[in-house]
Design an enzyme around this catalytic site. Structure first.
Site, PDB file in Angstrom:
ATOM      1  CB  CYS A 253      -0.992  -0.033   1.165  1.00 27.10           C
ATOM      2  SG  CYS A 253      -2.359   1.107   0.893  1.00 27.10           S
ATOM      3  CG  HIS A 337      -4.215  -3.481   2.696  1.00 22.19           C
ATOM      4  ND1 HIS A 337      -3.272  -2.985   3.569  1.00 22.19           N
ATOM      5  CD2 HIS A 337      -4.805  -2.403   2.147  1.00 22.19           C
ATOM      6  CE1 HIS A 337      -3.302  -1.668   3.557  1.00 22.19           C
ATOM      7  NE2 HIS A 337      -4.237  -1.287   2.693  1.00 22.19           N
ATOM      8  CD  GLU A 339      -2.068  -5.964   5.089  1.00 21.04           C
ATOM      9  OE1 GLU A 339      -1.615  -6.277   3.966  1.00 21.04           O
ATOM     10  OE2 GLU A 339      -2.540  -4.835   5.330  1.00 21.04           O
TER      11      GLU A 339
END
Lengths: 362, 1073
Positions: A253, A337, A339
């Site tokens: 990001c 993202h 994650e």
């Protein structure tokens, strides 16, 4: 439903006003108003440092249904949240559900926001607000609460270096794995660290302007973070030095934008920002596409990349760049993202690919 | 990337609507055909359901109104030679048929490629053992269970797992033959029954009380995978998802749970090898993140239709494209037209699905809900609070409820019992329990419904009590009024809670609330469903209304070009896909006429609620309040109330009263047909005969009237205590029994008594008129004599056994009635004829169930003509008469008795079929045979059991019995029937009545499958059936032996299969006739 209903108003910089009711802390707030189309995961989103300086509008109308978990910690990190506190300046929802039900809930969203000193407003037409934000781009806004002092005015958080505000002050180390991973904390979400720990790493989280190139490390992760990517200059300098060293670099990001700036590419503000759990990206040159969690208003302009770099992913909706990678060296970054937390987990494999690079370059 | 060599594709439909397999497959099939047409592919459709949109002109290139069975499908394949076949769009019927075609080598023989999910993958999801093994390979948890093939093994496994256990039959629709068992006795009964539907049953540990969650997954051949929607059942595991209230998206799942299950769903779809769409159902522990996969449906399903409507993502359309080889990233989002189809819809509203049951229509049926499906339809409501969606939804279900509160009191003798053993009333039991002071915790303990839902329900109850604190609407604070509207209260509910008027003033007071709130500026707003929560601009015409808003998403153009079509609401017994066909055709005609069509409907199983079928779709209520809200905003040229069946028809008078223009026949004239007294008076004036009838308020009056007209008579009480609302009684004993036991006769509750003419022919006329002049008409006759509800009758068009004189006189009657009521638009009359003596039974100034059937058989679209007539346009009137047809159409009913445990599968004046088919044949018998085979009858192999009722039925059946004997069938009969046959030279072996315990016994023969067809004709038209007859019929249904209970129909079927050999049946498409 809170027993006493206190009126609250969301005012946007274009003069629009939305009357609703107050929940959470009954204090006024101001900031940049953004929206998210995620339908779940408010505890994770609210603690995401990328939302620092922002008033968050949830487009999904019913919020609070499953309460908020406790503050339990695991491996030195909050177990249920993405950082140690709520980062949004205020929360805007249509239908706040005070009565909540979940085995993992320790309190209501209202209680938690009160504990955190963050105001919320409910009973407003979040779809109407979203359409305004969509058409005007993000706007500044403020929330006033009946009987409480009004803030002085609109305040643009993007003029300050928000990264500096949310980053750790000193390096912190987590875990005890075989691979030494340094994570540059621009506003890092805990789940990035959790993913690395799960892959046998010792993670050292360093301040955004820390010269990690002097450290002994096997790979570097450039974290997500809030605000305008052009402000954290020191990080960009360090990234340039790290590329000289040549150890694997993985940007996420804000990390993607900083890597882009470090190699001389341009970043720009998107007409419609990407904020939700449903954005799809195509792995360039393949037929493989993935659903990703996204939260960004800026993007890297791939046309300004040097010949050694290429577009890694593109957004299937608007064709914007969703990641860049070096054609030969182990440097890559994504705008979304991987994650998750909150959101879909389909691109977690990028952590595996990064760790494979780390092992290969040892 | 498309499969280039595929030029012609065969698509299998799902046949007649039945419980567990309904209108959703018309929607999926139509979408798939649309997707194929766009690619220039020639399409062949097999579906005998003639009332569907998918079997209409310009959808598929060729339509075969034939049974979806391996034999017929093979014949079509042989004739058409398609290169590809699609199995995923016709429900379990198409899937099972496809698996059989694969297993018996037909697909290979004709080099037919299965497009989409491969058959082996389908088999891996259908066979429980294979399924569990397959998922174990990727460490996905399934419910601990064992597949067994004998009852003894089932008991052994149950002992190992420990009770309670659940029995599931493989390869069946909607959980047929499945259920819970708390002990060995229950297992014995259930397992025995389940083996009749399936060679294999699954005994598994019950996870009652766990949350039930579903994901709709789409995968392409590049392994790209998305979940379009997730859904959460309001009712926990233990109640079939088709019987449960369902919300989308899930409400009580944390991010971890949501994405854990999502990740697993994708993993499963990949591992199984889905190409297209599948549905994954989970059980989720309410106390942890533990889960089990319940099942995977490797096809479009009821849930996927719901998910499509809930999100705006056209699952079937996309699945069809993926079957052709496209990748998700190569397709566009059908709503935005600019963004990618590779995305997951973001909702900014909540939808609520609520099932519709019609259990009151069946005698003896168990009302308890469990693991098999009984509901006949469903609704979907949209709101921005759960309370708003739920209360809207409860009104939409259309069984006289006004929402969660402010309903008629429900008698609940024992709340604890009623809460822990749910029935179709469950939600209202909860309402009553809350009202009586039950706490959320206590209700949770008894129901295991997640407390979040219960808190919301409790909130509605508290709000309702707050409203009760006021007596005048003017006193209610605006904030409370707004909150009530935001939580889904209708004006009616508010009126009842605040003013509490008695009966007659109710509607006026509801209108008073409306006027007051409009004056206070409390009105609903129109929002779009755009698939992405307003993140990008979208020109979506898919709309709903909410009070949780302060701005409209759309503009309203008051140019006198908008025409509103009111749809049919939830499918129910008596109103289903045929009214959807009418509504869609009306909207299409409006659009083609250069006007703007605005559809209002809320049934997720329909094509009319597909946003590309109209210029604007309001997925919202068909209540007076909501239709007026829409009319206030849209200011339409007019509203069409004659296409959606009885719901819109009933609104006509009140809409007219509120100043909304009604298109076509005027409201006052509709009332003159609906009001029994006014209609009767008009018939008298026109000199048209009708059966003698009287509305009576005392028992003495009833007896006096019966003395005058004689038995039998048809009794229609206005107040029913128990059982069916209508009944035919043949003698004084039955009359007394019915009147005293089942009804209340009084001044407030009059009873309509009508003379009942036995052995009369029943005739229908469907017609369209303009300004009182008949433009087109179609006369059809019933196979059964009058007394069988027209929805359950087998209908022949054009009539084959009717006097020309009768036809001419019916035409004349229709002309007189059309003129008398000044009809413009569709109308339908039912008449009876005995010896050319014709009486009118009823008249509806709206489209009827048979409009699609006669339109398609005659190949003249009655709805298009009717719509043009109503719009004041010049319809093209084809000069075509039914006398010109050199083929015959038969419409046959589909029953779902096998799902309705304990219900008596007998026909009467109340309708009980759930669907129908329409087939075309060279002659009467060929058409009968095709139609009967299409609704699941099989040509008997060898053994037929006869029990033929009263003397007249016995005579009726004699020639059939002779014919059967000549063809070498073994006849078995109950004692009286056998004696009668023997006397007439037909040998039948006697089987003893079930209660005699004598051998050989009828029951054993049915159970042991020694009988291929049961013909059991009830002794008389009364419902006081003997235990024996009921037991024979019910056993036939439970043991899956074809059953016929009407002598005329039995005779027609016997003649048909004796005259025509299966291989002689013509395989001809619709356009070949």
């Amino acid at each position: 439903m809170p027993i006493t209903k206190k009126r609250a108003t969301l005012i946007l910089e274009d003069g629009s006003q939305f009357q609703g009711f107050s929940f959470g802390a009954s204090t006024p707030a101001n900031g940049e108003v953004v929206f998210s189309t995620a339908m779940t995961g408010y505890p994770e989103s609210l603690t995401d440092p990328s939302y620092s300086g922002q008033i968050l509008v949830m487009t999904y109308p019913i919020v609070g249904s499953y309460g908020v978990p406790d503050d339990e910690r695991e491996d030195g990190l909050s177990k249920h949240f993405e950082s140690d506190r709520v980062h949004v300046r205020a929360l805007v929802v249509a239908d706040y559900s005070d009565e909540h039900s979940h085995w993992n809930s320790a309190r209501s969203l209202d209680q938690w926001l009160k504990e955190q000193g963050v105001p919320g407003i409910y009973g407003v037409d979040t779809r109407a607000i979203t359409k305004l934000l969509r058409d005007h781009g993000s706007m500044l806004g403020k929330i006033t609460v009946e009987g409480e002092p009004t803030p002085l005015g609109f305040e643009n958080p993007n003029t300050e270096n928000l990264v500096a505000a949310v980053s750790v002050a000193e390096p912190v180390t987590f875990g005890n794995g075989r691979h030494k991973i340094v994570v540059v904390d621009c506003g890092c979400k805990n789940n990035i660290i959790r993913h690395l720990l799960r892959r046998d790493a010792t993670v050292t989280l360093v301040p955004w302007d820390y010269d990690f190139t002097r450290m002994d490390y096997d790979g570097a992760v450039l974290s997500n973070g809030p605000g305008n990517p052009r402000l954290p200059f020191a990080t960009v300098d360090n990234i340039r030095k790290a590329m000289e060293i040549g150890k694997p670099i993985f940007g996420i990001c804000m990390g993607n934008q900083l890597l882009g700036l470090a190699v001389g590419a341009e970043t720009y503000k998107l007409r419609y920002g990407h904020r939700g759990h449903n954005q799809s990206v195509l792995l360039c040159g393949t037929d493989r596409a993935f659903i990703t969690s996204q939260n960004h208003g800026y993007a890297v302009d791939p046309a300004t990349l040097g010949p050694e770099w290429e577009n890694y992913f593109v957004n299937l909706n608007d064709g914007t760049s969703e990641g860049i990678r070096h054609r030969t060296k182990p440097f890559f970054a994504v705008q979304f993202h991987p994650e998750s937390a909150s959101g879909p987990v389909d691109t977690e494999f990028l952590f595996d690919e990064f760790m494979d690079m780390v092992i290969a370059s040892k | 990337m498309m499969e280039k060599d595929i030029k012609k594709i065969l698509l299998l439909g799902s046949g007649a609507l039945k419980i567990g397999e309904a209108g959703e497959f018309d929607y999926s099939g139509s979408q798939a055909l649309k997707a194929l047409k766009e690619e220039g592919i020639e399409t062949v459709l097999i579906n005998p359901n003639i009332a569907t949109i998918q079997t209409s002109e310009n959808i598929a290139d060729k339509v075969y109104f034939l049974p979806v069975t391996p034999e017929f499908v093979e014949e079509v394949i042989k004739k058409e030679r398609p290169q590809g076949i699609m199995l995923a769009f016709g429900g379990q019927t198409a899937l099972n048929c496809g698996v059989k075609l694969f297993e018996n080598g037909v697909l290979e023989k004709y080099d037919l490629r299965v497009l989409g999910t491969p058959v082996q993958a389908i088999i891996n999801t259908e066979d429980r053992e294979k399924f569990n093994a397959k998922l174990a390979q990727i460490d996905v948890k399934t419910i601990q269970s064992e597949a067994v093939t004998t009852v003894a093994d089932a008991k052994r496994v149950a002992r190992e797992l420990g009770y309670p256990i659940i029995v599931r039959a493989a390869f069946t629709l909607g959980g047929l033959g499945s259920g819970f068992c708390d002990n060995e006795e229950e297992l014995d009964v259930l397992a025995t029954k389940a083996f009749n539907y399936s060679p294999q049953i699954l005994v598994e540990k019950s996870l009652r009380g766990w949350k039930e969650i579903e994901y709709e997954v789409v995968r392409d051949r590049y392994d790209n995978c998305i979940t379009v929607c997730n859904m959460e059942n309001f009712d926990p595991l233990g109640i079939h998802t088709g019987e449960s209230i369902v919300v989308a998206p899930s409400q009580t799942l944390s991010n971890n749970e949501f994405h854990k299950l999502r990740r697993l769903a994708i993993k499963i779809a990949r591992h199984i090898g889905i190409v297209g769409e599948c549905n994954v159902q989970y059980a989720l522990d309410p106390e942890s993140e533990d889960y089990r996969v319940i099942e995977v449906n490797a096809r479009l399903s009821r849930s996927s239709a719901l998910a499509s409507k809930a999100t705006g993502y056209p699952l079937a359309f996309v699945a069809a494209k993926l079957g052709l080889g496209y990748g998700l990233h190569e397709l566009k989002n059908a709503v935005t037209k600019s963004t990618s189809a590779m995305f997951e819809p973001a909702l900014d509203y909540i939808v609520c699905k609520i099932p519709r049951w019609d259990l009151g229509k069946f005698k003896g049926v168990s009302r308890e809900l469990g693991s098999s499906m009984k509901s006949v339809g469903e609704i979907m409501s949209i709101g921005r609070t759960f309370e708003e969606a739920l209360q809207k939804g409860l009104r939409m279900v259309g069984q006289g409820m006004h929402g969660f509160v402010a309903n008629k009191d429900l008698e609940v003798p024992d709340f604890d019992e009623a809460l822990s053993r749910p029935t179709d009333n469950r939600i209202f039991v909860i309402a009553n329990a809350l009202h009586c002071g039950y706490t959320v915790d206590r209700i949770y303990g008894l129901t295991k419904i997640d407390k979040w839902f219960l808190y919301k329900l409790d909130g509605i109850m508290r709000l309702s009590k707050q409203l009760e604190g006021y007596d005048k609407i003017e006193e209610v604070p605006d904030a409370l009024l707004i909150e009530a509207k935001q939580r889904g209260f209708s004006d009616f509910q508010i009126a009842r809670k605040v003013m509490n008027p008695c009966g007659a003033e109710m509607n006026a007071e509801a209108m008073h609330v409306r006027i007051h709130r409009k004056a206070r500026g409390v009105t609903p707003f129109v929002k779009q469903i755009d698939t992405l929560a307003a993140e990008y601009p979208a020109e979506s015409n898919y709309l709903y209304m909410t009070y949780n808003a302060t701005a409209h998403d759309v503009d309203f153009v008051h140019d006198d070009r908008s025409v509103v079509v009111l749809g049919s609401g939830a499918y129910r017994i008596g109103s289903s896909v045929e009214f959807d066909w009418c509504s869609v055709n009306a909207a299409q005609t409006i659009h083609k006429s250069g006007l703007r069509s605005i559809m209002v409907n809320y049934n997720p199983e329909t094509v009319s609620t597909d946003y590309d079928e109209s210029d604007r779709l309001y997925f919202d209520e068909l209540t007076l309040e909501r239709v007026l809200d829409i009319a206030d905003l849209e200011v339409p040229r007019g509203v069409v109330v004659s296409m959606g069946g009885q719901i819109p028809n009933n609104l006509a008078l009140r809409l007219d009263g509120a100043g909304v223009p009604i298109l076509g026949t005027q409201a006052a004239d509709i009332d003159r047909a609906e009001d029994r007294h006014k209609f009767s008076q008009m018939l008298d004036q026109l000199g048209i005969d009708q059966p003698r009838w009287k509305e009576l308020t005392s028992l003495d009056d009833i007896y006096r009237f019966v003395d005058e007209v004689g038995f039998p008579v048809l009794i229609r009480p206005s107040y029913v205590l128990s059982g069916a609302a209508m009944n035919v009684v043949s003698n004084r004993g039955e009359l007394e029994g019915f009147l005293t036991l089942a009804t209340d006769v009084s001044k407030q509750h009059p009873v309509v008594v009508t003379e009942f003419i036995e052995n009369a022919k029943e005739i229908e006329i469907d017609a369209v008129a303009r300004d009182g002049e008949v433009l087109v008409y179609a006369i059809s006759e019933h196979v059964e004599f009058a007394g069988v509800h027209s929805g359950d009758a087998t209908i022949v068009f054009p009539p084959q056994k009717m006097y020309v004189e009768t036809m001419r006189r019916i035409k004349k009657i229709a002309r007189k009635v059309a003129e008398g009521l000044n009809i413009t638009g569709p109308f339908n009359m039912q008449l009876m004829a005995k010896d050319n003596d014709i009486k009118v039974i009823e008249c509806n100034l709206r489209a009827s169930r048979s409009f699609p059937f006669v339109s398609k058989v005659l190949k003249v679209n009655f709805i298009e003509i009717a719509t043009k007539a109503m719009l004041g346009l010049e319809p093209e009137i084809p000069h075509k008469s039914s006398f010109d047809l050199d083929y015959v159409g038969i419409k046959a009913p589909q029953f779902s008795f096998s799902r309705l445990q304990k219900a008596d599968p007998v026909l009467g004046v109340e309708m009980s079929s759930t669907g129908e088919v329409g087939c075309i044949g060279e002659d009467y018998y060929e058409a009968i045979l095709k139609a009967m085979l299409s609704v699941g009858y099989r040509i008997p192999q060898k053994n037929i059991l006869l029990s033929t009722g009263d003397a007249r039925s016995k005579t009726e059946m004699l020639s059939s019995a002779r014919m059967l004997q000549q063809r070498g069938y073994n006849l078995y009969a109950t004692k009286g029937t056998a004696a009668y046959l023997e006397n007439n030279g037909v040998h039948a072996e006697v089987l003893h009545w079930p209660d005699t315990n004598k051998q050989p016994n009828t029951l054993d023969y049915i159970r042991e499958k020694k009988i291929d067809l049961v013909i059991n004709i009830p002794k008389n038209l009364s419902e006081s059936e003997l235990y024996n007859d009921y037991t024979i019929r019910r056993s036939a249904v439970d043991f899956n032996v074809p059953l016929i209970t009407n002598a005329r129909l039995a005779s027609a079927f016997v003649h048909a299969f004796c005259r025509i050999k299966p291989e002689e049946i013509q395989i001809k498409s619709w356009n070949e006739y």
